[in-house]
Design a protein around this motif. Structure first.
Motif, PDB file in Angstrom:
ATOM      1  N   PRO A 203      -9.557  15.817  14.485  1.00 29.17           N
ATOM      2  CA  PRO A 203     -10.294  16.386  15.625  1.00 29.17           C
ATOM      3  C   PRO A 203     -10.952  17.736  15.350  1.00 29.17           C
ATOM      4  N   ALA A 204     -10.268  18.637  14.671  1.00 32.84           N
ATOM      5  CA  ALA A 204     -10.859  19.958  14.417  1.00 32.84           C
ATOM      6  C   ALA A 204     -12.073  19.856  13.506  1.00 32.84           C
ATOM      7  N   ALA A 205     -12.016  18.965  12.515  1.00 36.62           N
ATOM      8  CA  ALA A 205     -13.159  18.763  11.627  1.00 36.62           C
ATOM      9  C   ALA A 205     -14.327  18.143  12.389  1.00 36.62           C
ATOM     10  N   ILE A 206     -14.027  17.211  13.289  1.00 33.52           N
ATOM     11  CA  ILE A 206     -15.081  16.603  14.112  1.00 33.52           C
ATOM     12  C   ILE A 206     -15.730  17.665  14.996  1.00 33.52           C
ATOM     13  N   ALA A 207     -14.906  18.527  15.591  1.00 35.57           N
ATOM     14  CA  ALA A 207     -15.437  19.581  16.461  1.00 35.57           C
ATOM     15  C   ALA A 207     -16.317  20.546  15.679  1.00 35.57           C
ATOM     16  N   ALA A 234     -15.834  19.672  22.564  1.00 38.95           N
ATOM     17  CA  ALA A 234     -14.820  20.505  23.213  1.00 38.95           C
ATOM     18  C   ALA A 234     -13.855  19.647  24.021  1.00 38.95           C
ATOM     19  N   ASP A 235     -14.388  18.641  24.719  1.00 42.13           N
ATOM     20  CA  ASP A 235     -13.533  17.739  25.495  1.00 42.13           C
ATOM     21  C   ASP A 235     -12.593  16.939  24.573  1.00 42.13           C
ATOM     22  N   LEU A 236     -13.074  16.616  23.370  1.00 46.54           N
ATOM     23  CA  LEU A 236     -12.269  15.860  22.417  1.00 46.54           C
ATOM     24  C   LEU A 236     -11.068  16.666  21.940  1.00 46.54           C
ATOM     25  N   ILE A 237     -11.278  17.942  21.692  1.00 45.41           N
ATOM     26  CA  ILE A 237     -10.209  18.754  21.101  1.00 45.41           C
ATOM     27  C   ILE A 237      -9.337  19.434  22.154  1.00 45.41           C
TER      28      ILE A 237
END
Length: 411
Positions: A203-207, A234-237
């Motif tokens: 998730p952090a890499a995607i963000a 932002a909603d993802l993480i």
């Protein structure tokens, strides 16, 4: 221009250079060479055999086809990658990105931890060098190829770690080639960063990759799409942030996404939305340890304060922007690039108020801190050009010197 068939390569370069009003030192500098080297090329004393240097000269001269320089009139056109601005590292980066090999790596499997360490060191170089595009651009081609090879040679957990490193490499490539990359390369780099992060399922890499994609969208006049991408990220993480075990860097990238949205909204004149997003970023900074700085986005207390100046300036609230800037100590920001950009924002604020003397003084400071940040950032170039055109009479010599140093045409 007279580019008749009997002209030598050197003579063609001279004619093209003079037709564009470029001095010999300026063109030579864009190719990372000295004026004497270019003089020997133009006079025929030295033969130009390097294809890379040919590409660099063509890009600097804004020539789309190498045959214009070489005089060759047979065979397919040899296209030259051109961006909005020129930088001598662009041809090698273009080759590393656009000529990606599909063959298996010749060497054995790479260590993803060592690869990530190299990437982190290069991000640090980006933020600490006053000539960051040149220095980072010199190491990026090998880093891109090594990261691609690592992903092809590994599997399982190690491959996921290599994918995160590859995503970071492409994010850094996007930063280092902003405004100098052709449009197609900018989009390829942004997409590969996001795809690698999604393949890693981190998730952090995607963000972080979405933050990078948002930059591309905003700078290519897609502000609504930029906002959508960063708010979705932002909603993802966000659900991961409540756990005590969540790394600080996950909160850091979440805060960086809020600041990105704040600037995007401000540029669209959305006052309320801009400060709402900035407020979310401010709250994240308050929740992190004192002195925390995200390695690539440099999110932290100082960057939140810097962004307040940017938001106010983009909203054309110059008095507020300058007041906020007065309360900031630029030296607490560990990024040379961000320090230089802060002073550019302050200069924009002074220009909005009509104080050109103050704007010139601040721009000189920005250029002293981060020469390439100023030279390759459109907003900074616009300020330099404005000052050259309309500086007070007593300051015209200094304004012309700044414009020349930044690479703004003064003739």
């Amino acid at each position: 221009m007279d580019l008749s068939g009997d002209l030598s390569v050197g003579e063609r370069i001279r004619v093209l250079r003079e037709s564009r009003g470029m001095s010999r030192p300026v063109l030579a500098q864009l190719c990372g060479r000295g004026s004497d080297w270019l003089k020997k090329i133009e006079t025929g004393e030295r033969e130009l055999r390097s294809h890379t240097l040919l590409l660099q000269l063509a890009a600097a001269l804004q020539v789309h086809d190498l045959s214009v320089i070489t005089g060759a009139d047979s065979g397919p056109a040899a296209a030259v990658p051109l961006g909005r601005l020129n930088h001598p590292t662009m041809p090698d980066i273009w080759a590393a990105v656009m000529q990606r090999t599909l063959a298996p790596p010749a060497a054995g499997p790479a260590d993803p931890a060592i690869l990530q360490g190299r990437v982190d060191q290069t991000w640090n170089l980006w933020h600490t060098s006053s000539h960051n595009r040149t220095e980072v651009g010199a190491v990026l081609p090998a880093l891109i190829r090594d990261a691609e090879a690592a992903v092809r040679s590994l599997d399982g957990v190690q491959r996921r770690a290599a994918l995160v490193a590859l995503s970071d490499v492409y994010r850094l490539t996007g930063q280092a080639t902003a405004y100098v990359a052709p449009a197609e390369l900018a989009w390829v780099v942004a997409d590969r960063a996001l795809s690698a992060a999604q393949d890693a399922d981190q998730p952090a890499a995607i963000a972080a990759a979405a933050w990078n994609m948002g930059n591309i969208l905003r700078e290519t006049a897609y502000p609504e799409e930029a906002l959508r991408v960063v708010t979705e990220a932002a909603d993802l993480i966000r659900p991961h942030l409540d756990a005590d075990s969540t790394p600080d860097d996950w909160r850091g990238i979440y805060g960086a996404l809020q600041l990105h949205a704040a600037v995007t909204a401000a540029r669209e004149g959305r006052d309320g939305d801009a400060w709402r997003y900035w407020g979310k970023g401010d709250q994240v900074a308050k929740s992190l340890p004192a002195g925390y700085v995200h390695a690539s986005t440099v999110f932290g207390r100082a960057n939140v304060d810097f962004h307040a100046v940017s938001v106010a300036t983009d909203l054309k609230k110059s008095a507020k922007a300058l007041g906020l800037a007065d309360d900031i100590d630029p030296d607490i920001m560990p990024s040379v690039e961000r320090q230089a950009r802060l002073w550019v924002e302050v200069a924009r604020g002074h220009l909005q108020r009509g104080d050109r003397t103050a704007a010139l003084h601040v721009m000189q400071k920005a250029h002293e801190i981060g020469a390439e940040t100023v030279a390759y950032t459109p907003s900074a170039r616009h300020v330099a050009a404005d000052l050259w055109r309309s500086a007070p009479r007593a300051m015209r010599k200094e304004a012309s010197a700044l414009a020349e140093a930044v690479g703004v045409a003064t003739a």
